[in-house]
Scaffold this motif. Structure first.
Motif, PDB file in Angstrom:
ATOM      1  N   ASP A  88       0.839  -1.199   0.000  1.00  0.00           N
ATOM      2  CA  ASP A  88       0.000   0.000   0.000  1.00  0.00           C
ATOM      3  C   ASP A  88       0.870   1.243   0.000  1.00  0.00           C
ATOM      4  OD1 ASP A  88      -2.377  -1.394  -0.011  1.00  0.00           O
ATOM      5  OD2 ASP A  88      -2.542  -1.440   2.170  1.00  0.00           O
ATOM      6  N   ALA A  89       0.395   2.268  -0.690  1.00  0.00           N
ATOM      7  CA  ALA A  89       1.110   3.542  -0.744  1.00  0.00           C
ATOM      8  C   ALA A  89       0.086   4.664  -0.713  1.00  0.00           C
ATOM      9  CB  ALA A  89       1.961   3.624  -2.009  1.00  0.00           C
ATOM     10  N   HIS A  90       0.558   5.882  -0.518  1.00  0.00           N
ATOM     11  CA  HIS A  90      -0.337   7.032  -0.562  1.00  0.00           C
ATOM     12  C   HIS A  90       0.301   8.152  -1.370  1.00  0.00           C
ATOM     13  CE1 HIS A  90       2.082   7.617   3.181  1.00  0.00           C
ATOM     14  NE2 HIS A  90       2.195   8.846   2.701  1.00  0.00           N
ATOM     15  N   ASP A  91      -0.527   9.051  -1.806  1.00  0.00           N
ATOM     16  CA  ASP A  91      -0.078  10.206  -2.573  1.00  0.00           C
ATOM     17  C   ASP A  91       0.890  11.021  -1.721  1.00  0.00           C
ATOM     18  OD1 ASP A  91      -0.060  12.969  -3.626  1.00  0.00           O
ATOM     19  OD2 ASP A  91      -1.582  12.232  -5.013  1.00  0.00           O
ATOM     20  N   ALA A  92       2.016  11.386  -2.315  1.00  0.00           N
ATOM     21  CA  ALA A  92       3.033  12.129  -1.566  1.00  0.00           C
ATOM     22  C   ALA A  92       2.517  13.476  -1.080  1.00  0.00           C
ATOM     23  CB  ALA A  92       4.276  12.329  -2.426  1.00  0.00           C
ATOM     24  N   GLY A  93       1.544  14.029  -1.749  1.00  0.00           N
ATOM     25  CA  GLY A  93       1.021  15.334  -1.354  1.00  0.00           C
ATOM     26  C   GLY A  93      -0.313  15.277  -0.656  1.00  0.00           C
ATOM     27  N   ASN A  94      -0.937  14.094  -0.593  1.00  0.00           N
ATOM     28  CA  ASN A  94      -2.260  13.976   0.018  1.00  0.00           C
ATOM     29  C   ASN A  94      -2.411  12.568   0.588  1.00  0.00           C
ATOM     30  OD1 ASN A  94      -4.930  13.940   0.745  1.00  0.00           O
ATOM     31  ND2 ASN A  94      -5.708  14.726  -1.202  1.00  0.00           N
ATOM     32  N   ARG A  95      -2.278  12.452   1.900  1.00  0.00           N
ATOM     33  CA  ARG A  95      -2.271  11.138   2.537  1.00  0.00           C
ATOM     34  C   ARG A  95      -3.646  10.478   2.544  1.00  0.00           C
ATOM     35  NH1 ARG A  95       2.423  10.001   5.222  1.00  0.00           N
ATOM     36  NH2 ARG A  95       1.381   8.333   6.354  1.00  0.00           N
TER      37      ARG A  95
END
Length: 602
Positions: A88-95
């Motif tokens: 799983d990962a998240h957007d670097a600018g919007n968690r």
């Protein structure tokens, strides 16, 4: 002569025939349309699964490698093996925006992404991403996108080489996102070397399998357990994979309902046909006697009166199938709400057409045949004479003189006429009963679905916010979160995968460790109030109990990833509304385990 006479009599029977034609058309529409829904969804999903070579099983574990793949390939019945890294990962600018990453080695031979545009990744700097997610977030082919794999502190900057859909993510849902949100939760595929620094060389956390159609699930689970042992966290079959199978599974779950409604409509058509034919034959007794006296064969007379039923079939069936395709489109679109699907066409289910035509012909012509055939047994003289009235008998109410004398003449006449024409009375009562059954069934379905939704939203889930924590979170940190100023109440819960062994079966399931008396998220949606979990056993899902062939009171053994110890527990309750199994915090700790809230806090 017969033809001219038929056309002349048809004018007086048209109103009654129209009612039968309409109910027959509705029955055909319902039968063909509901059958077409299942046919189209099954047809599309089967083609989609085959084209993308979707896995039959997903094995999740730790430190899986190529040698494990070779062991699995040697199992009889296994036709394909593909390791990968699922992360799983998240957007670097919007968690709040998350991505499910699938890093695949070699070539895409299983769970092949459906390319909407572009191409599959050709280097470690590329990835393909969900087209719906890309559209919602303003991404396109050639865009560079920065993502942060969860818990690593690293940032990956990758170029989008293609937009895709995935047979694994027809409805993209997870434990923390039970409703599909294609704008905030997407998926991406990339080369395994991009994430190899997270897992290590030749190290994976998921292996996908395809197996032969006749492969036994129990035998496969046994072989996986023997070959991989403590490395395995869970084994999920295609039928249990919500993201991949819920669209097809939900449609198949509707089959009992889809089979019920057409039957009721056809039974109504039979009743109307019997009633109309009986009345028509009764009024045509002298005509039948005349035909017999003129020398017409019984078969000719029978065919003459069956023309009305043939007319019902000839008019009702085409009228019924006329509107089926738009109805199928409407219902399939409703079932596909929230699904991420490639375009597919709605086709006619000609098998359902044939079945509907046969049922229509049997119901209408068959019922008319039975009624008409009975009237042809009389001789011409008997037919030409008026039918003698039935001998009068006191009705039941006449046995109560005081009550009977209080009734008016018209009331007495209606009661006597009704009770002496028992066939018509029964036909009327049964017809009304079937119509009421349709209405009550429809409202019952609506109320049941509404009650379940209300139970989930207002009864089971009583929290305002869920916070997902990873395994690195310390007890001091999550206790501080629970005691913050704006927190009215907090509960801890952990979900972990484990092997469950019964006397002769084994399976993997999700074990939820909750507070001894959950109050913010009840383990069953229909509980009237917070209820304590058993202190001496577990609550098991009905599906898991069936797979393990166990009942309340039976002994089970649990084994967790990386631990060879078998922990004995008893089945204290079986509940069809839960997933996996529930265990209390106290019992969990008595097993020698420690509660790590790496799943959630409420």
């Amino acid at each position: 002569m017969l033809a001219v006479n038929f056309l002349r009599n048809l004018k007086s029977t048209v109103p009654r025939l129209i009612s039968v034609i309409l109910i027959t058309a509705i029955a055909v529409t319902v039968y063909v349309a509901l059958g077409g829904i299942v046919h189209n969804v099954n047809r599309f999903c089967t083609q989609y699964y085959e084209a993308q070579n979707i896995a039959d099983y997903w094995i999740s574990g730790v430190k899986l490698d190529r040698s494990d793949c070779r062991k699995l390939s040697a199992i009889p019945g296994v036709t394909g093996v593909q390791p990968r890294i699922a992360y799983d990962a998240h957007d670097a600018g919007n968690r709040s925006i998350t991505l499910s990453l699938y890093a695949v080695p070699d070539t895409y031979e299983m769970n092949i992404p459906y390319l909407v545009s572009g191409s599959l990744p050709k280097s470690d700097r590329e990835m393909v991403i969900s087209d719906e997610f890309a559209k919602a977030n303003g991404l396109a082919i050639g865009s560079w996108y920065e993502i942060e794999p969860s818990g690593t502190g690293q940032t990956l900057r990758l170029q989008i080489s293609g937009l895709i859909k995935s047979a694994e993510h027809i409805r993209h849902v997870t434990a923390t996102t039970p409703a599909a949100d294609l704008a905030h939760h997407g998926f991406a595929y990339l080369n395994d070397t991009v994430l190899s620094n997270l897992m290590g060389s030749n190290c994976y956390n998921q292996i996908c399998l395809t197996v032969e159609d006749n492969m036994s699930s129990e035998a496969l689970l046994r072989q996986i357990d023997e070959q991989l042992g403590e490395k395995v966290m869970s084994v999920v079959a295609l039928e249990d994979n919500l993201s991949a199978y819920s669209f097809l599974g939900n449609t198949n779950d509707l089959k009992p309902v889809l089979n019920l409604f057409p039957i009721l409509f056809f039974l109504c058509a039979i009743l109307l046909m019997v009633s109309n034919t009986s009345r028509m034959i009764e009024n045509a007794r002298q005509e039948i006697g005349t035909f017999k006296a003129l020398g017409y064969y019984d078969s000719t007379i029978l065919g003459y009166y069956l023309l009305n039923a043939v007319l019902v079939v000839a008019a009702g069936f085409p009228l019924g199938v006329l509107f089926t395709k738009p109805l199928i489109k409407l219902v399939v679109a409703a079932l596909a709400n929230g699904c991420d699907l490639p375009p597919f066409a709605i086709v006619h289910d000609f098998g359902a057409w044939g079945e509907a035509f046969a049922i229509t012909a049997i119901c209408c012509i068959g019922s008319a045949y039975l009624v008409t055939r009975a009237s042809l047994k009389e001789c011409p003289a008997e037919c030409m004479r008026p039918k003698p009235p039935k001998s009068t008998k006191p009705v039941f109410l006449e046995k109560f003189p005081r009550l009977w004398q209080k009734l008016s003449f018209h009331q007495k006449y209606i009661i006597r006429n009704t009770l002496r024409n028992k066939v018509r009375m029964i036909t009327c009562m049964v017809g009304i009963a079937f119509c009421m059954a349709l209405v009550v069934s429809a409202f019952g379905l609506r109320d049941a679905i509404g009650r379940y939704t209300d139970a989930l939203t207002s009864n089971q889930n009583r929290y305002d916010l869920i916070v997902s924590l990873d395994a690195s979170t310390t007890e001091r940190q999550y206790q501080r979160l629970a005691s913050s100023v704006n927190t009215g109440a907090a509960e801890f819960e952990m979900m972990t995968a484990c092997w469950v062994y019964s006397k002769d079966q084994r399976t993997t399931t999700t074990l939820t460790v909750a507070e001894d008396t959950p109050a913010l998220r009840l383990y069953t949606p229909y509980a009237d109030s917070p209820s304590a979990l058993p202190t001496d056993g577990i609550v098991l899902a009905e599906s898991s109990a069936n797979a393990l062939h166990v009942q309340v009171g039976d002994l089970l053994h649990l084994r967790f990833i990386g631990d060879a110890k078998l922990s004995p527990v008893r089945v204290c309750e079986i509940d069809r509304s839960i997933t996996g199994a529930y265990i209390s915090r106290s019992l969990w700790r008595s097993l020698g385990a420690v509660l790590h809230p790496d799943d959630g806090i409420y």
